[in-house]
Motif scaffolding. Sequence first.
Motif, PDB file in Angstrom:
ATOM      1  N   GLU A  94       0.846  -1.190   0.000  1.00 16.14           N
ATOM      2  CA  GLU A  94       0.000   0.000   0.000  1.00 16.14           C
ATOM      3  C   GLU A  94       0.882   1.240   0.000  1.00 16.14           C
ATOM      4  N   LYS A  96       1.939   4.626   1.013  1.00 12.40           N
ATOM      5  CA  LYS A  96       1.579   5.477   2.146  1.00 12.40           C
ATOM      6  C   LYS A  96       2.837   6.138   2.674  1.00 12.40           C
ATOM      7  N   ASP A 105      -0.285  -0.038  11.110  1.00 10.81           N
ATOM      8  CA  ASP A 105       0.168  -0.300   9.736  1.00 10.81           C
ATOM      9  C   ASP A 105       1.419  -1.175   9.748  1.00 10.81           C
ATOM     10  N   MET A 151       6.562   3.580   0.095  1.00 11.78           N
ATOM     11  CA  MET A 151       6.162   2.350   0.793  1.00 11.78           C
ATOM     12  C   MET A 151       7.319   1.837   1.644  1.00 11.78           C
ATOM     13  N   TYR A 154       6.512  -1.473   3.428  1.00  9.81           N
ATOM     14  CA  TYR A 154       6.536  -2.624   2.520  1.00  9.81           C
ATOM     15  C   TYR A 154       7.974  -3.052   2.243  1.00  9.81           C
ATOM     16  N   PHE A 195      -4.273  -1.346  -9.275  1.00  3.74           N
ATOM     17  CA  PHE A 195      -3.802  -0.040  -8.804  1.00  3.74           C
ATOM     18  C   PHE A 195      -3.636   0.930  -9.971  1.00  3.74           C
TER      19      PHE A 195
END
Length: 264
Positions: A94, A96, A105, A151, A154, A195
């Motif tokens: 995601e 962010k 998160d 990210m 991630y 996406f």
Amino acid sequence: MNISLHGKRAIVSGSTAGIGLAIAIGLAESGADVVINGRSQERVDQALEHIRLKLPGARVSGLAADLGCAEGAARLFAEVPQTDILVNNLGIFEPKGFFELTDEDWQLFFEVNVMSAVRLARHYAPGMAERGWGRVLFLSSESALQIPVEMVHYGTTKTALLAVSRGLAETLAGTGVTVNAVLPGPTRSEGVGGFFAKMAEEQGVPVEQLEAGFIAEHRPSSIIQRLASVEEVANLVIYLASRQASATTGAAMRVDGGVVRSIA
């Protein structure tokens, strides 16, 4: 090279779509008895139907369970006590900003992207070692080496998988079990495709234009200058799962289109 996995069982986590589904198809095509996984029975059934239509006679089964939590993993262990090949593909992403990321998160991404793989490897690898043969694969990412600013959470989890993979490979030294990480680059998976499709609709531009713009702006070091296909990523995974890959272990294998600027 003729890759045959007849007589081998494989589990692919998060395999109802995208890279995971492509891996499951490739393993089944090579003769493995494949267990696919998704969070909902509907998605699992759809994936099974897709595989069986593509490969009539394929030995595939499915389990609906959220492997991003301990309870879901326990369900898998009860249904499938052992395997010869484990592909830890489950993962979420995601975009962010770092300062918008909450503790929740970070915890969610570690639970799904890292702990799911740790739990499955911890359960299945000892049995592989006892039988003298096995393959454990972790789907990492080029983002593990080049942390994307959009990210960070991630990328951090994907870096963690490299450490887990190498550490497990050394733990299993001399057992006949190989452990490797695979690092895809930008890939046209279901999640990434969705996406880009959403962004293209919002901006009123063709998806192809948006994809090309993303590569040019965010991954300019790409040598292939495009997104990879899920099949291109799966091909490397299938090889590493094969008998022929017996001398490759403890490695971080890139299928990133040359995004990472490294000669090693």
